[in-house]
Each structure stands twice: as C-alpha cells, then as structure tokens.
Design a protein around this motif. Sequence first.
Motif, PDB file in Angstrom:
ATOM      1  N   VAL A 103       0.843  -1.194   0.000  1.00 37.51           N
ATOM      2  CA  VAL A 103       0.000   0.000   0.000  1.00 37.51           C
ATOM      3  C   VAL A 103       0.881   1.248   0.000  1.00 37.51           C
ATOM      4  N   LEU A 104       0.712   2.077  -1.018  1.00 36.82           N
ATOM      5  CA  LEU A 104       1.430   3.350  -1.099  1.00 36.82           C
ATOM      6  C   LEU A 104       0.527   4.473  -0.638  1.00 36.82           C
ATOM      7  N   ILE A 105       1.050   5.333   0.234  1.00 33.38           N
ATOM      8  CA  ILE A 105       0.368   6.570   0.608  1.00 33.38           C
ATOM      9  C   ILE A 105       1.233   7.715   0.123  1.00 33.38           C
ATOM     10  N   GLY A 106       0.729   8.495  -0.808  1.00 28.61           N
ATOM     11  CA  GLY A 106       1.458   9.651  -1.317  1.00 28.61           C
ATOM     12  C   GLY A 106       0.790  10.927  -0.848  1.00 28.61           C
ATOM     13  N   LEU A 107       1.540  11.793  -0.209  1.00 30.94           N
ATOM     14  CA  LEU A 107       0.982  13.019   0.365  1.00 30.94           C
ATOM     15  C   LEU A 107       1.642  14.250  -0.237  1.00 30.94           C
ATOM     16  N   GLY A 108       0.878  15.312  -0.359  1.00 29.12           N
ATOM     17  CA  GLY A 108       1.403  16.562  -0.883  1.00 29.12           C
ATOM     18  C   GLY A 108       2.272  17.266   0.145  1.00 29.12           C
ATOM     19  N   ALA A 109       3.541  17.453  -0.185  1.00 29.63           N
ATOM     20  CA  ALA A 109       4.480  18.064   0.766  1.00 29.63           C
ATOM     21  C   ALA A 109       4.167  19.528   1.024  1.00 29.63           C
ATOM     22  N   GLY A 110       3.443  20.154   0.109  1.00 28.74           N
ATOM     23  CA  GLY A 110       3.178  21.577   0.262  1.00 28.74           C
ATOM     24  C   GLY A 110       1.910  21.904   1.022  1.00 28.74           C
ATOM     25  N   GLU A 111       1.129  20.867   1.397  1.00 32.31           N
ATOM     26  CA  GLU A 111      -0.108  21.141   2.136  1.00 32.31           C
ATOM     27  C   GLU A 111       0.208  21.617   3.545  1.00 32.31           C
ATOM     28  N   ALA A 112      -0.623  22.515   4.057  1.00 30.80           N
ATOM     29  CA  ALA A 112      -0.436  23.043   5.414  1.00 30.80           C
ATOM     30  C   ALA A 112      -1.003  22.048   6.422  1.00 30.80           C
ATOM     31  N   HIS A 113      -0.209  21.029   6.758  1.00 25.97           N
ATOM     32  CA  HIS A 113      -0.650  20.020   7.709  1.00 25.97           C
ATOM     33  C   HIS A 113      -0.664  20.598   9.122  1.00 25.97           C
ATOM     34  N   GLY A 114      -1.521  20.038   9.952  1.00 20.23           N
ATOM     35  CA  GLY A 114      -1.574  20.450  11.349  1.00 20.23           C
ATOM     36  C   GLY A 114      -0.373  19.951  12.118  1.00 20.23           C
ATOM     37  N   PRO A 115      -0.165  20.472  13.341  1.00 17.78           N
ATOM     38  CA  PRO A 115       0.997  20.067  14.133  1.00 17.78           C
ATOM     39  C   PRO A 115       1.008  18.584  14.470  1.00 17.78           C
ATOM     40  N   ALA A 116      -0.171  17.969  14.616  1.00 10.39           N
ATOM     41  CA  ALA A 116      -0.216  16.545  14.948  1.00 10.39           C
ATOM     42  C   ALA A 116       0.332  15.699  13.803  1.00 10.39           C
ATOM     43  N   ALA A 117      -0.039  16.056  12.558  1.00 10.87           N
ATOM     44  CA  ALA A 117       0.440  15.306  11.403  1.00 10.87           C
ATOM     45  C   ALA A 117       1.950  15.462  11.241  1.00 10.87           C
ATOM     46  N   THR A 118       2.440  16.674  11.460  1.00  9.90           N
ATOM     47  CA  THR A 118       3.879  16.904  11.366  1.00  9.90           C
ATOM     48  C   THR A 118       4.624  16.136  12.449  1.00  9.90           C
ATOM     49  N   ALA A 119       4.082  16.164  13.668  1.00  8.26           N
ATOM     50  CA  ALA A 119       4.718  15.437  14.778  1.00  8.26           C
ATOM     51  C   ALA A 119       4.730  13.939  14.510  1.00  8.26           C
ATOM     52  N   TRP A 120       3.662  13.412  13.904  1.00 10.51           N
ATOM     53  CA  TRP A 120       3.603  11.987  13.576  1.00 10.51           C
ATOM     54  C   TRP A 120       4.696  11.634  12.569  1.00 10.51           C
ATOM     55  N   THR A 121       4.820  12.433  11.528  1.00  8.52           N
ATOM     56  CA  THR A 121       5.810  12.156  10.480  1.00  8.52           C
ATOM     57  C   THR A 121       7.221  12.144  11.039  1.00  8.52           C
ATOM     58  N   TYR A 122       7.578  13.169  11.785  1.00  7.88           N
ATOM     59  CA  TYR A 122       8.930  13.247  12.340  1.00  7.88           C
ATOM     60  C   TYR A 122       9.116  12.291  13.517  1.00  7.88           C
ATOM     61  N   GLY A 123       8.024  11.954  14.196  1.00 10.41           N
ATOM     62  CA  GLY A 123       8.115  11.048  15.334  1.00 10.41           C
ATOM     63  C   GLY A 123       8.520   9.637  14.955  1.00 10.41           C
ATOM     64  N   LEU A 124       8.343   9.274  13.683  1.00 15.52           N
ATOM     65  CA  LEU A 124       8.710   7.936  13.221  1.00 15.52           C
ATOM     66  C   LEU A 124      10.190   7.817  12.870  1.00 15.52           C
ATOM     67  N   LEU A 125      10.871   8.942  12.770  1.00 15.14           N
ATOM     68  CA  LEU A 125      12.279   8.930  12.364  1.00 15.14           C
ATOM     69  C   LEU A 125      13.118   8.051  13.294  1.00 15.14           C
ATOM     70  N   GLY A 126      13.860   7.150  12.701  1.00 17.60           N
ATOM     71  CA  GLY A 126      14.773   6.304  13.473  1.00 17.60           C
ATOM     72  C   GLY A 126      14.118   5.145  14.184  1.00 17.60           C
ATOM     73  N   LYS A 127      12.791   5.069  14.178  1.00 18.72           N
ATOM     74  CA  LYS A 127      12.093   4.011  14.906  1.00 18.72           C
ATOM     75  C   LYS A 127      11.838   2.802  13.996  1.00 18.72           C
ATOM     76  N   ARG A 128      11.681   1.647  14.620  1.00 19.24           N
ATOM     77  CA  ARG A 128      11.465   0.399  13.889  1.00 19.24           C
ATOM     78  C   ARG A 128      10.105  -0.195  14.227  1.00 19.24           C
ATOM     79  N   PHE A 129       9.631  -1.044  13.335  1.00 22.81           N
ATOM     80  CA  PHE A 129       8.358  -1.726  13.559  1.00 22.81           C
ATOM     81  C   PHE A 129       8.449  -3.138  13.000  1.00 22.81           C
ATOM     82  N   ASP A 130       7.449  -3.959  13.350  1.00 20.92           N
ATOM     83  CA  ASP A 130       7.453  -5.367  12.941  1.00 20.92           C
ATOM     84  C   ASP A 130       6.903  -5.533  11.527  1.00 20.92           C
ATOM     85  N   ASP A 131       7.668  -6.254  10.705  1.00 25.53           N
ATOM     86  CA  ASP A 131       7.225  -6.619   9.367  1.00 25.53           C
ATOM     87  C   ASP A 131       6.436  -7.923   9.445  1.00 25.53           C
TER      88      ASP A 131
END
Length: 311
Positions: free
Chosen positions: A129-157
């Motif tokens: 499943v691909l999710i493609g999002l517009g980088a120029g949209e004015a996302h809310g702080p929660a969406a931005t925090a979610w995106t950056y919050g995943l940096l460096g973290k791992r999950f189960d495949d």
Amino acid sequence: MTSVLVLGGYGAVGAHVVKRLRADGADALAAGRDPARADRVVDLTDPRSLGSGLDGVSAVVNCSGSEEPAVAAAVAGNGIPFVDITATSGYAKQLERVDGPVLLGVGIAPGLSSLLAAEAARAGGTVDVLIGLGAGEAHGPAATAWTYGLLGKRFDDPDGSRVRNYTRPTRFDLPAEAGYPRFPALRTDFADQHRLTADLGVPVRTYLRLDSRLATLGLAALTWAPRIAALIPAGGMPGGDGWVIAARGGDGRSWWATGRVQSRATAEVAAQAVRRMLQSPITAPTWLHQAASLDELRPALEAAGIALGTG
C-alpha cells in the motif's frame, strides 16, 4: 438533530469535519480549549471538562491530535461512539483494548487505504500500500509530529523482521490522475498494516512518499540522524496538495484513490464513517474496513471529488 462533538474542531482536519457534518444535517460542535473558537470548551487534560462536553452528544470524533486512551475510554464508557483518525500504531493497539464503541483508522490513511487494501487482497499474495501526500499542504501540528516522530524508529514486518521507518525504497505505478513524478516510496509504520495483515490473511506492507522527491529523500536521510529534524525550520516543504493511495495485490493489479487536500479528504471519510456508525451501531473497537466497504462509500467519495480506479 444528531449532535457530534469534534475534538480539535477548529484545527487542520477538525474544521473540515465540522463543516462536512453540518452539510449532512448534523449539529457538529467544535470542541477545544479556546472559548473564542470552540462551540464547547473542552480541555482533554481535565476529566470534568470532558464529561460536561458530552451532554446530549451522539458521537465524538477525535481530530485533536491527542492520543490518550483514557479519553476514548471515558467517551465509549458512556456508550457514546468514539471515532479516531490516528495513524499511530501504538495508540491504535491501546484503542483496541477500550471497552465500548470505538471506530479506528478513519481517514485516508488509515481508512481509505484499508478499504483499498481489502480489495487488492482478493487476488491473494502480498498487498503493498502506497500513501502519497502533498508536501506543500499546510498540515496540522499533529500530522507533522507523527511524520517526524517515526524517524529512526522500527516496527514489525509481517515476515517477523524489524523495519526502520523511511527505508526499503519501492516503486509503484501511480495513476496519471495523481500527477506524481515517478520515484520510490519508503516503508512507513501506518497503523492499519498490522490489523490488515491479521484480518485479510496476507502480508500487508505500507509505504510513504511525498509529491516532492527532495522532501522524500529528506525523510530517508533523517531517519538515520533523527535529531537533526529539530533543526528544520517551521513551514511548508516544496510540493503541492495532491494525495494518492494505491494498494497493489499479488496479481500486480492496483486499486487507487486520488484527490486534493488531504485534510479535506480525511474529513469526508470521517463524516461518512460517523453516518454509517450511527445507522449501524458498534459495541466494541472496530476498524473502518471491518465496518464498511469501498463500494459502500464510493458514491459519497466520488461526489466529494475523490477519484477512484483500478489498473
């Protein structure tokens, strides 16, 4: 008239949800801490405030960015359906343990992505499943925090290995309607991939890319040095506001959806989910793909300007 309380009802997504529900004839109440903008003043850190905010309410939609299972439990414990748009895996698992009516994964991802994956899974084999999002949209702080919050973290495949977010680049063929240039997407921990793998009986893997190659490469680089993200100035990245989701089944066929303004599309899915839930009540935590199908929501989605197709 049905009253729906929208937590974070004047935020990036919540304002669209309020507008869409009102267009459907519901008495949508924007809830938040700012009395100048809120129809009902609700402070999610104050249980008494939340309790009084529920008076006369038929459903609650959480667009606040707050991921506190105690809030969901307080609402659902009163028999009031709690609808959440979060994409965070850990929080989703907590919501699955709440006693009462909770609807999870309500938006475009998770949400619409789950419905597309369910269609693609009919062919058997792995679903990507691909999710493609517009980088120029004015996302809310929660969406931005979610995106950056995943940096460096791992999950189960699904194969049992551990995957670092924003790695393992993979190419997808996207519909021309999306207007996205061709370059790889990156493995990302959207919450529904775990539930879908269990429910559909096939491995489901989710990927993220932005409409900007530079912004996508930035995520791939930052995941190896996540602390640098704190130095990135606030504001939008280069890109547009178009989004696209594509679910590719084991036979190579894809089911896709595309449109403009992610927050508005999320609100459309949320509004339709609330309508269905009030017509067909749930009594326990339920994911959107367990409560509805793509065909059931198709007329409303297309009427809202969301293009759907296969290929």
